[in-house]
Write a protein that holds these residues in place. Structure first.
Motif, PDB file in Angstrom:
ATOM      1  N   ASP A 197       0.886  -1.207  -0.052  1.00 36.92           N
ATOM      2  CA  ASP A 197       0.137  -0.153  -0.002  1.00 36.92           C
ATOM      3  C   ASP A 197       0.876   1.209   0.172  1.00 36.92           C
ATOM      4  O   ASP A 197       0.561   2.235  -0.873  1.00 36.92           O
ATOM      5  CB  ASP A 197      -0.893   0.102   1.159  1.00 36.92           C
ATOM      6  CG  ASP A 197      -1.952   1.267   1.045  1.00 36.92           C
ATOM      7  OD1 ASP A 197      -2.776   0.843   0.160  1.00 36.92           O
ATOM      8  OD2 ASP A 197      -2.004   1.909   1.627  1.00 36.92           O
ATOM      9  N   TYR A 201       5.241   3.750  -2.923  1.00 36.73           N
ATOM     10  CA  TYR A 201       5.511   5.052  -3.480  1.00 36.73           C
ATOM     11  C   TYR A 201       7.103   5.171  -3.059  1.00 36.73           C
ATOM     12  O   TYR A 201       7.792   6.202  -3.713  1.00 36.73           O
ATOM     13  CB  TYR A 201       4.842   5.957  -2.462  1.00 36.73           C
ATOM     14  CG  TYR A 201       3.265   5.836  -2.947  1.00 36.73           C
ATOM     15  CD1 TYR A 201       2.978   6.598  -4.076  1.00 36.73           C
ATOM     16  CD2 TYR A 201       2.355   5.464  -2.059  1.00 36.73           C
ATOM     17  CE1 TYR A 201       1.684   6.816  -4.314  1.00 36.73           C
ATOM     18  CE2 TYR A 201       1.105   5.594  -2.509  1.00 36.73           C
ATOM     19  CZ  TYR A 201       0.550   6.085  -3.519  1.00 36.73           C
ATOM     20  OH  TYR A 201      -0.724   6.050  -3.843  1.00 36.73           O
ATOM     21  N   ASN A 329      -7.553   9.457   1.986  1.00 37.35           N
ATOM     22  CA  ASN A 329      -6.254   8.747   1.772  1.00 37.35           C
ATOM     23  C   ASN A 329      -5.981   7.252   2.239  1.00 37.35           C
ATOM     24  O   ASN A 329      -5.178   6.762   2.686  1.00 37.35           O
ATOM     25  CB  ASN A 329      -5.097   9.804   2.319  1.00 37.35           C
ATOM     26  CG  ASN A 329      -5.223   9.621   3.837  1.00 37.35           C
ATOM     27  OD1 ASN A 329      -6.305   9.235   4.576  1.00 37.35           O
ATOM     28  ND2 ASN A 329      -4.230  10.310   4.555  1.00 37.35           N
TER      29      ASN A 329
HETATM   30  O1  LIG Z   1      -2.220   5.417  -2.269  1.00 39.26           O
HETATM   31  C1  LIG Z   1      -2.250   5.619  -1.105  1.00 39.26           C
HETATM   32  O2  LIG Z   1      -1.647   7.178  -0.744  1.00 39.26           O
HETATM   33  C2  LIG Z   1      -2.261   7.591   0.439  1.00 39.26           C
HETATM   34  C3  LIG Z   1      -2.320   6.531   1.438  1.00 39.26           C
HETATM   35  O3  LIG Z   1      -2.859   7.335   2.592  1.00 39.26           O
HETATM   36  C4  LIG Z   1      -3.291   5.395   1.088  1.00 39.26           C
HETATM   37  O4  LIG Z   1      -3.247   4.261   2.259  1.00 39.26           O
HETATM   38  C5  LIG Z   1      -2.609   4.739   0.031  1.00 39.26           C
HETATM   39  O5  LIG Z   1      -3.376   3.688  -0.604  1.00 39.26           O
END
Ligand SMILES: O=C1OC[C@@H](O)[C@H](O)[C@H]1O
Ligand SMILES: NC(=O)C1=CN([C@@H]2O[C@H](COP(=O)(O)OP(=O)(O)OC[C@H]3O[C@@H](n4cnc5c(N)ncnc54)[C@H](OP(=O)(O)O)[C@@H]3O)[C@@H](O)[C@H]2O)C=CC1
Length: 401
Positions: A197, A201, A329
């Motif tokens: 999740d 990033y 979010n």
């Molecule tokens: O993609 C996302 O970005 C923000 C996060 O808070 C969220 O859990 C996630 O799925």
């Protein structure tokens, strides 16, 4: 200039991010200087009920004639849809994307793309077989801020990238926030955990700076060393994961480069005030570094700090008029600054542009790159002993979830 081409979207699932994405989609692209395309929503589907889909269409301000479906199967049969946006939990992406591709629909699928790399490969093969567009919706890659960072790197501002630190962590107080273990962030049946999740990033920042910026024939998958701590109540979703990556690169391009990706549901990148936030992302080369400030998924500030004393601070507000002041979010929400959009429209613009140009993949993240990233997450899970239930790891389609 010819008039803008309108791309007709179908929205598959009506949860939190589907609402934020759809509101962004309906912001006029000319407000961000995009003149060659427009977006419209022609249908939405909810697996819960048709009335939920109707409510979603109203809540997001979709055109009055948009159709509401009570199943995903009905949605993909709609001949008026050009592309489907998939907004189910990661556990369901493989089955849902197969459903769309099989029915001849182009797909923009939320992150994490799939549960594992085998599923991502199978989707890429299916899209190629059907000559359809398929892209993982990692919205951050399409921000002007991300394009700027990559341009600074390829222009040689910091020299060859030698090392990247990338963190995306949120102190969620999981025992309180997810006490029954059912929330998608900790539920193994929904491929819960920090890595898929949030860690996606951290890896996105590493890959878009260390991998995408290399000439295509020099992009090699990294070696991976990982430590993964399970979240104790469910035992089968990670709470904190740390990955060390080593990217092979020719000597003339700077030689081997290193990166550390960290992610957690227990501790935060930014404890306390955002104003005092340290850079969660640091991209380092022999001439200096580029810093990107949190949150890693929606940064609005960069800083270039060079050895010669140069310091360049830049703000990157999302353009308005915006999708409304509140946004979602995953477990709560946030607020856009006054007059700002959320920023999910950039990835939608790229998907629409690809359809207009006849491209079958995204410009800033190919399917091959999504697959390499899934390979890295597979390896981290393997080293940390995290396996999800077979029904969501399988490539067998269809499988009842
Ligand atoms: O993609 C996302 O970005 C923000 C996060 O808070 C969220 O859990 C996630 O799925
Ligand atoms: N890019 C970003 O910033 C963000 C991306 N995401 C990504 O979007 C995806 C969805 O997340 P989010 O919107 O937070 O999730 P939600 O739980 O809010 O919504 C998921 C939706 O999926 C549908 N669904 C179908 N089957 C299931 C099931 N078994 N359990 C739960 N939901 C199901 C439901 O819609 P229905 O009943 O209408 O069928 C549900 O509302 C995830 O992959 C996540 O990683 C999430 C947050 C931010």
């Amino acid at each position: 200039m010819s008039s803008p081409k309108t791309i007709r979207w179908g929205i598959l699932a009506t949860g939190g991010i589907a609402v934020t994405f759809t509101k962004d989609l309906l912001v006029d692209p000319s407000t961000r200087g995009v003149k060659h395309i427009k977006h419209t929503v022609v249908a939405a589907a909810s697996s819960s009920s048709r009335s939920r889909a109707e409510q979603f269409l109203k809540e997001t301000g979709c055109p009055a004639d948009a159709k509401a479906y009570g199943s995903y199967e009905e949605l993909v049969k709609d001949p008026d849809i050009d592309i489907v946006y998939i907004a189910t939990p990661h556990s369901h992406h493989y089955q849902n994307a197969m459903l769309c591709l099989d029915a001849g629909k182009n797909v923009l699928c939320e992150k994490a793309f799939t549960v594992n790399a085998a599923q991502a490969r199978a989707l890429a093969d299916k899209a190629r077989e059907k000559n359809l567009f398929l892209m993982e919706a990692v919205w951050t890659r399409y921000f002007p801020l991300s394009i700027y960072v990559r341009e600074q790197i390829t222009a040689g501002r910091i020299g060859p990238v030698a090392r990247v630190f990338a963190d995306n962590s949120m102190a969620t107080n999981p025992e309180e926030a997810f006490h029954d273990g059912k929330h998608r962030l900790v539920n193994p049946d929904l491929a819960g955990g920090a890595l898929l999740d949030l860690g996606i990033y951290s890896l996105t920042w590493i890959f878009q700076t260390l991998y995408l910026t290399q000439p295509e024939n020099q992009r090699k998958p990294p070696k991976v060393l990982a430590a993964l701590k399970n979240y104790s109540p469910t035992k089968a979703a990670d709470e904190t994961t740390t990955i060390v990556l080593s990217f092979p690169r020719p000597e003339e391009a700077g030689g081997e480069a290193h990166a550390i990706a960290t992610t957690s549901l227990r501790v935060a990148t930014t404890p306390g005030s955002e104003a005092a936030a340290p850079p969660g992302i640091r991209i380092q080369g022999p001439k200096g570094e580029i810093q990107v400030f949190p949150p890693a998924y929606r940064p609005t500030r960069t800083k270039i700090v060079l050895n010669d004393g140069t310091v360049e601070d830049k703000e990157w507000p999302q353009p308005g008029p915006g999708a409304g002041s509140g946004w979602y979010n995953g477990f709560g929400g946030g607020k856009n600054a006054e007059g700002e959009g959320h920023g999910m429209f950039w990835e939608a613009d790229e998907a629409a542009t690809a359809l207009v140009e006849g491209r079958k993949e995204g410009k800033y993240e190919s399917l091959a790159e999504s697959i390499v990233i899934m390979d890295v997450m597979d390896e981290a899970r393997k080293q940390g002993g995290l396996v999800y239930p077979e029904k969501i790891e399988t490539t067998k389609y269809p499988t009842q979830l």
